[in-house]
Design a protein around this motif. Structure first.
Motif, mmCIF file in Angstrom:
data_model
loop_
_atom_site.group_PDB
_atom_site.id
_atom_site.type_symbol
_atom_site.label_atom_id
_atom_site.label_comp_id
_atom_site.label_asym_id
_atom_site.label_seq_id
_atom_site.Cartn_x
_atom_site.Cartn_y
_atom_site.Cartn_z
ATOM 1 N N TYR A 1 -4.508 -7.057 -2.922
ATOM 2 C CA TYR A 1 -4.063 -5.729 -3.343
ATOM 3 C C TYR A 1 -2.595 -5.792 -3.754
ATOM 4 C CZ TYR A 1 -2.044 -5.466 1.375
ATOM 5 O OH TYR A 1 -1.335 -5.718 2.520
ATOM 6 N N PHE B 1 -2.726 -0.269 -5.717
ATOM 7 C CA PHE B 1 -3.978 -0.170 -4.951
ATOM 8 C C PHE B 1 -4.470 1.272 -4.809
ATOM 9 C CE2 PHE B 1 -6.188 0.563 -0.946
ATOM 10 C CZ PHE B 1 -7.151 -0.428 -0.939
ATOM 11 N N TYR C 1 -8.046 2.416 -6.232
ATOM 12 C CA TYR C 1 -9.203 2.522 -5.330
ATOM 13 C C TYR C 1 -9.340 3.857 -4.612
ATOM 14 C CZ TYR C 1 -9.443 -2.491 -6.111
ATOM 15 O OH TYR C 1 -9.540 -3.712 -6.703
ATOM 16 N N ASN D 1 -11.003 -5.019 -1.401
ATOM 17 C CA ASN D 1 -9.734 -5.609 -1.830
ATOM 18 C C ASN D 1 -8.660 -5.522 -0.747
ATOM 19 O OD1 ASN D 1 -11.156 -5.172 -4.506
ATOM 20 N ND2 ASN D 1 -9.294 -6.228 -5.174
ATOM 21 N N TYR D 2 -8.758 -4.510 0.104
ATOM 22 C CA TYR D 2 -7.825 -4.478 1.230
ATOM 23 C C TYR D 2 -8.224 -5.530 2.255
ATOM 24 C CZ TYR D 2 -5.006 -3.369 5.196
ATOM 25 O OH TYR D 2 -4.129 -3.496 6.239
ATOM 26 N N ILE E 1 0.865 -1.183 0.000
ATOM 27 C CA ILE E 1 0.000 0.000 0.000
ATOM 28 C C ILE E 1 0.897 1.227 0.000
ATOM 29 C CG2 ILE E 1 -1.857 1.253 1.155
ATOM 30 C CD1 ILE E 1 -2.818 -1.390 0.188
#
Length: 448
Positions: free
Chosen positions: A436, A440, A444, A430-431, A231
């Protein structure tokens, strides 16, 4: 063991190191800029010395002033933390010349691993999988285009002496090579004083996986499992977790052994991190080695029970590793959110200012590493990170639930932060599913 250690850093990592030094009965010496005279690390340290004006180049990057402070205070060692001089081979060498122990690897190893092209070459020689690309730095646009045409697009041009997402440009076709090369070289020169670039093939939608390693001065090297750092926003990590939700025991063992081999190949000593890209079919590639403690080290501490800062100090003092590989057990799941003084709704503009109200979350499985307190000033001169919110749970579901609870309790009044931004990420399917990758945020959250 050392009697007195100087911390060549500021903010939360300086506070973190001071606390471990106190646990170990070691006297701590803080250095600070004029801007930081009221900072928490200055108040917590046993001794504190001002090393210059607010600008980093005049204080936290001022090697002469820091070594003068170390000499005057009579320290045995210097802990550089992360950022600033932590990966500066000249600083490490000067510490050695001043007979002050640098808590980290040797200057020669820092120099070797700091040059990304040399690091890749060394890993290739030792059968560590690397991303296809140039053999060392590319000399010009013509050579870059030739290599890119051979390995296929998209390609990434990357600063040879870089890090932290600086000096990087993607070219999706031969028409984009010239612009990408010039842009990356210019930023690399500005950020690192070195415009050399190397080129590698872009691994589409990878996972960013790193392995924490510990190595003593007697040839013993172990890993503490992986962290998933996928992330990211603009190549900067914002949320990390351990273990990765997509890595099973078999792959963990394989990648861990590869990380240990990589550390041994360079003759590494102290704490470090081997970073990999993991693609959709389970293939992984060496990306770089960070020759310091990482921002996200707390999540590894939470799942292993090992104080990484303490291990760094013990290794530097000449002690053998406290653990063997067979002793390392991953227990539960941990997540870290980096809390920054920035406004997500104004293109993440920094938001320095005074904190007029503060409530820090607590409770079972919640840890906050920070330097802020009610009434303190968040300076515009330094990195925008003000805290790291870390949680631990029996499994990933409990850790995510705990993180949402802790984010909801975390109140910082007087400045804008990205706390709500983190909270929103926690709600994305998705997290929550662990499905992810490094794309990401762009996919998103509408920003890269």
């Amino acid at each position: 063991m050392f009697n007195k250690v100087l911390i060549a850093n500021r903010g939360e990592i300086a506070v973190r190191i001071i606390r471990t030094l106190r646990d170990m009965g070691i006297v701590s010496v803080a250095v600070y800029s004029e801007e930081d005279k009221s900072s928490l690390h200055v108040q917590l340290a046993d001794e504190a010395i001002c090393i210059g004006p607010a600008k980093s180049k005049d204080s936290y990057l001022n090697i002469v002033n820091i070594l003068s402070a170390a000499t005057i205070s009579g320290v045995d060692a210097i802990h550089p933390g992360f950022g600033f001089l932590s990966e500066n081979p000249r600083f490490a060498k000067m510490c050695e010349e001043c007979k002050i122990k640098f808590i980290g690897p040797s200057h020669s190893v820092i120099d070797m691993m700091g040059d990304k092209s040399k690091a890749k070459e060394l890993m290739s020689q030792n059968k560590i999988p690397i991303i296809p690309g140039s053999d060392g730095a590319v000399k010009d646009v013509i050579e870059a285009k030739k290599i890119a045409d051979e390995i296929g697009y998209p390609v990434l041009l990357k600063a040879a002496s870089g890090g932290g997402g600086k000096g990087m440009r993607i070219a999706n076709s031969s028409d984009e090579i010239k612009k990408a090369f010039e842009g990356a070289a210019m930023e690399a020169k500005s950020s690192f004083g070195d415009d050399r670039l190397y080129l590698e093939k872009v691994i589409l939608n990878p996972k960013h996986i790193e392995f924490q390693i510990l190595a003593d001065e007697y040839g013993n090297v172990i890993h503490l499992g992986e962290r998933d750092c996928s992330i990211q926003r603009r190549n900067q990590k914002i949320i990390e977790e351990a273990p990765s939700p997509v890595i099973d025991k078999s792959l963990r063992d394989e990648m861990g052994k590869t990380a240990v081999r990589a550390a041994k190949a360079v003759g590494y000593k102290n704490a470090g991190t081997i970073e990999f890209l993991l693609d959709k079919d389970g293939s992984y590639y060496f990306m770089e080695m960070n020759t310091r403690v990482q921002v996200e080290h707390p999540i590894t501490e939470m799942v292993t029970g090992i104080d990484i800062i303490k291990e760094q100090i013990k290794i530097a003092a000449g002690e053998r590793l406290s653990h063997e590989q067979k002793d390392i057990r991953i227990s539960g799941h941990s997540i870290e959110c980096r809390v920054n003084a920035e406004d997500p709704y104004r293109n993440f503009a920094p938001t320095p200012g005074n904190i007029i109200g503060l409530h820090i979350p607590s409770g079972i499985g919640v840890r906050v590493d920070s330097f802020i307190y009610q009434g303190c000033k968040v300076s515009p001169h330094y990195d925008s990170m003000v805290a790291k919110l870390i949680v631990h749970g029996r499994d990933r579901a409990e850790a995510m639930s705990r993180m949402k609870r802790a984010l909801g309790e975390f109140i910082i009044d007087g400045i804008k932060t990205n706390i709500d931004y983190h909270f929103n990420i926690m709600d994305i399917e998705n997290y929550k599913s662990g499905d992810y990758d490094t794309g990401f945020i762009n996919t998103y959250m509408g920003v890269d």
